[in-house]
Write a protein that holds these residues in place. Structure first.
Motif, PDB file in Angstrom:
ATOM      1  N   LEU A 192      62.401  47.394  27.125  1.00 32.07           N
ATOM      2  CA  LEU A 192      63.148  47.421  28.204  1.00 32.07           C
ATOM      3  C   LEU A 192      62.525  48.458  29.164  1.00 32.07           C
ATOM      4  N   THR A 193      61.210  48.969  28.675  1.00 28.76           N
ATOM      5  CA  THR A 193      60.548  49.568  29.983  1.00 28.76           C
ATOM      6  C   THR A 193      59.603  48.927  30.687  1.00 28.76           C
ATOM      7  N   LEU A 194      59.643  49.174  31.715  1.00 30.92           N
ATOM      8  CA  LEU A 194      58.768  48.562  32.850  1.00 30.92           C
ATOM      9  C   LEU A 194      57.507  49.105  32.820  1.00 30.92           C
ATOM     10  N   SER A 195      56.604  48.236  32.492  1.00 29.31           N
ATOM     11  CA  SER A 195      55.105  48.892  32.281  1.00 29.31           C
ATOM     12  C   SER A 195      54.372  47.560  32.798  1.00 29.31           C
ATOM     13  N   LYS A 196      53.568  47.816  33.972  1.00 29.17           N
ATOM     14  CA  LYS A 196      52.570  46.741  34.361  1.00 29.17           C
ATOM     15  C   LYS A 196      51.153  47.268  34.309  1.00 29.17           C
ATOM     16  N   PHE A 197      50.184  46.291  33.902  1.00 35.17           N
ATOM     17  CA  PHE A 197      48.855  46.419  33.551  1.00 35.17           C
ATOM     18  C   PHE A 197      47.908  45.708  34.634  1.00 35.17           C
ATOM     19  N   ASP A 198      47.014  46.366  34.899  1.00 33.74           N
ATOM     20  CA  ASP A 198      45.879  45.260  35.720  1.00 33.74           C
ATOM     21  C   ASP A 198      45.054  44.577  34.803  1.00 33.74           C
ATOM     22  N   TYR A 199      43.963  43.761  35.334  1.00 31.68           N
ATOM     23  CA  TYR A 199      43.132  42.762  34.789  1.00 31.68           C
ATOM     24  C   TYR A 199      42.136  43.767  33.906  1.00 31.68           C
ATOM     25  N   HIS A 200      42.128  44.904  33.748  1.00 30.31           N
ATOM     26  CA  HIS A 200      41.285  45.515  32.860  1.00 30.31           C
ATOM     27  C   HIS A 200      42.061  46.032  31.599  1.00 30.31           C
TER      28      HIS A 200
END
Length: 565
Positions: free
Chosen positions: A235-243
């Motif tokens: 339920l937590t919005l967390s985005k990650f880059d390609y690394h």
């Protein structure tokens, strides 16, 4: 019934206190774990600042380190304290000190009330965990990892290699199927209690203490044993880059965060005053029943990731050059290269500028200077006409020019007298339109009053250079739009190839050409070529020019015949 928050904190105490107070004042108990590495001078004022709130407690402190068991131990102790201290908590929400509620707490409570037996935790098998970047999947559960990946990288790598060589494989405890997922979950009291009170917990803990990044596998695996209703999502919005590094949200992400309808987001920049002021207020712009949908903003993050990984066509920066093999364009916009046209025609660039909407340069790679349109010395992008500056990086000179003049097509003349180092770039560039009249450079020699022996040597040199260039343009891997005519074929009917060139540029409202630009007087040119042959040189790039002295007769005899059926 309510939801309790477990917060793992190691910095940013002012913002953490602000969020904790917001949660507690809206009826949500909070248990905070503070990393033991935080000095007491920072820890104690943080505790004292929240002492007035009875539903905020602090758990036993652990010295936490990324990728180590300490993060799981800290979560276990804080969760146990939450369950023991607050009997009315039905769901426990794990968050960090950089997390920020995006919707009113009442929305989250209402949402969980509608799903009283649902556990929200990203939990996928190792075969399906496509989000791991540059790490270990199945091996993180079958090898031992006693060394720190951050502090003892060499020992870490060597020990992993040793275990692979001897084919060491740990036994996974009975009843456990390894799963991976985000460490930020929201579990029911029943499931969390079952995990913490499991009779085999001592065995499970001993096993996971030697798993790599256990906070991404411990609860994710055990919840599959104890839960009867798992939704594999956070339920937590967390985005990650390609690394694999988490994105940080700033003030200019306000509308983006709203659009996601998620309840909590991480990681929020500590100085994002607008975000904290907006989301910690009582103003609400979301529906109480809105379903969290991070997919609404996935497209934006995917595009950002692509730009970060692959760059933009034709953009070369000091910080990162485009990676090889990414398939990105060498330049940012279409452009045209004309080779031999300025030798054969009088004022060709002036004629062309009247037909197409483009910037017509002279020989940008001439030996003495870059011949910018209108005789400019400096153009967009700070590009100087100085030959030495241009030749320091000929490819960069062109890509910079195209990038900084996007929206206006650039055209320039080129020939064997010019710097040839851009040949590989333009031939492999899909944006390039290259038109070549081979051998036209001889017209300039023909019109010269220099000694003929010098002209012969120069003709041999120029022909050698152009022959190599044409070979490059005819290679199998060329991506540019290339047209090559011999001079003899071109002068026979110049309107047809000129029309094809103008049509290919795609200019608007250009009617059929009725007149070609003024050609230099070629009377005696065929005799000039014969003289070169007599002197021992074979001028073959010009095509089949007969030995008649009068070129006008040549042209009249070689007019095309069209067959009409």
């Amino acid at each position: 019934m309510s939801v309790g928050f477990v917060m793992l904190v190691h910095e940013g105490f002012l913002r953490t206190a602000q969020v904790a107070r917001h949660l507690a004042s809206h009826g949500c108990p909070v248990v905070i774990h503070v990393d033991k590495r935080v000095p007491n001078e920072a820890y104690q004022p943080f505790v004292d600042g929240l002492a007035d709130l009875e539903n905020i407690k602090f758990s036993k402190r652990h010295r936490c380190e990324w990728g180590k068991w300490s993060l799981v131990a800290a979560t276990q102790d804080a969760s146990a304290l939450m369950l023991d201290s607050f009997a009315d908590v039905r769901h426990v929400y794990l968050s960090s000190g950089t997390c920020l509620p995006l919707r009113p707490i009442e929305d989250l409570v209402h949402y969980l009330d509608q799903r009283p037996t649902t556990d929200f935790i990203e939990s996928v098998t190792t075969e399906d965990a496509a989000w791991t970047v540059g790490g270990l999947d199945t091996e993180r559960f079958t090898l031992r990892f006693p060394f720190s990946w951050k502090r003892q990288r060499r020992l870490f790598d060597r020990y992993v290699s040793l275990q692979r060589r001897v084919k060491f494989k740990r036994k996974i405890p009975s009843g456990i199927v390894p799963h991976l997922g985000s460490q930020w979950w929201c579990l029911t009291r029943k499931t969390l209690s079952a995990i913490l009170e499991d009779p085999s917990r001592r065995t499970y803990d001993a096993y996971f203490k030697r798993v790599w990044i256990p906070d991404e596998g411990y609860f994710q695996s055990l919840v599959r044993k104890h839960s009867t209703n798992v939704e594999s999502r956070s339920l937590t919005l967390s985005k990650f880059d390609y690394h694999g590094k988490p994105h940080t949200f700033y003030d200019d992400h306000l509308q983006l965060l709203r659009r996601s309808d998620c309840f909590v987001a991480r990681k929020i920049w500590r100085n994002a005053d607008q975000l904290y002021d907006e989301f910690l207020s009582d103003r609400s712009e979301t529906s109480k029943t809105a379903e969290p949908n991070p997919g609404k903003i996935d497209r934006i993050f995917s595009k950002a990731t692509d730009l970060r990984a692959d760059g933009r066509d034709g953009l070369y920066m000091q910080s990162r050059f485009p990676a090889q093999g990414k398939g990105k364009g060498k330049t940012s916009a279409p452009y045209s290269v004309f080779e031999g046209f300025s030798d054969l025609f009088q004022d060709f660039d002036g004629w062309l500028s009247q037909l197409i909407d483009a910037r017509i340069h002279g020989h940008l790679y001439a030996p003495d200077r870059a011949e910018f349109a209108d005789g400019q010395d400096v153009v967009a992008g700070g590009l100087s006409s100085h030959a030495a500056l241009r030749d320091y990086d000929p490819n960069g000179f062109l890509t910079n020019l195209i990038w900084n003049t996007r929206g206006v097509r650039q055209c320039f003349m080129h020939g064997p007298r010019d710097n040839q180092k851009i040949g590989k770039l333009i031939s492999s560039d899909p944006n390039a339109q290259i038109s070549v009249i081979s051998g036209a450079w001889a017209v300039t020699l023909f019109r010269s009053a220099d000694d003929f022996s010098n002209l012969r040597r120069e003709a041999a040199r120029l022909q050698r250079i152009e022959a190599e260039h044409i070979k490059q343009l005819r290679a199998h891997n060329v991506k540019a739009r290339v047209r090559i005519w011999t001079m003899a074929d071109f002068v026979q009917n110049p309107l047809e190839p000129l029309q094809a060139i103008v049509d290919d540029i795609g200019s608007v409202n250009v009617r059929r050409l009725t007149q070609a630009p003024q050609m230099h007087d070629l009377t005696g040119f065929s005799q000039f070529l014969q003289t070169l042959k007599n002197q021992g040189m074979n001028p073959h790039l010009m095509g089949d020019f007969p030995s008649e002295p009068d070129v006008e007769n040549l042209l009249s005899e070689r007019k095309k015949t069209y067959l009409v059926k």
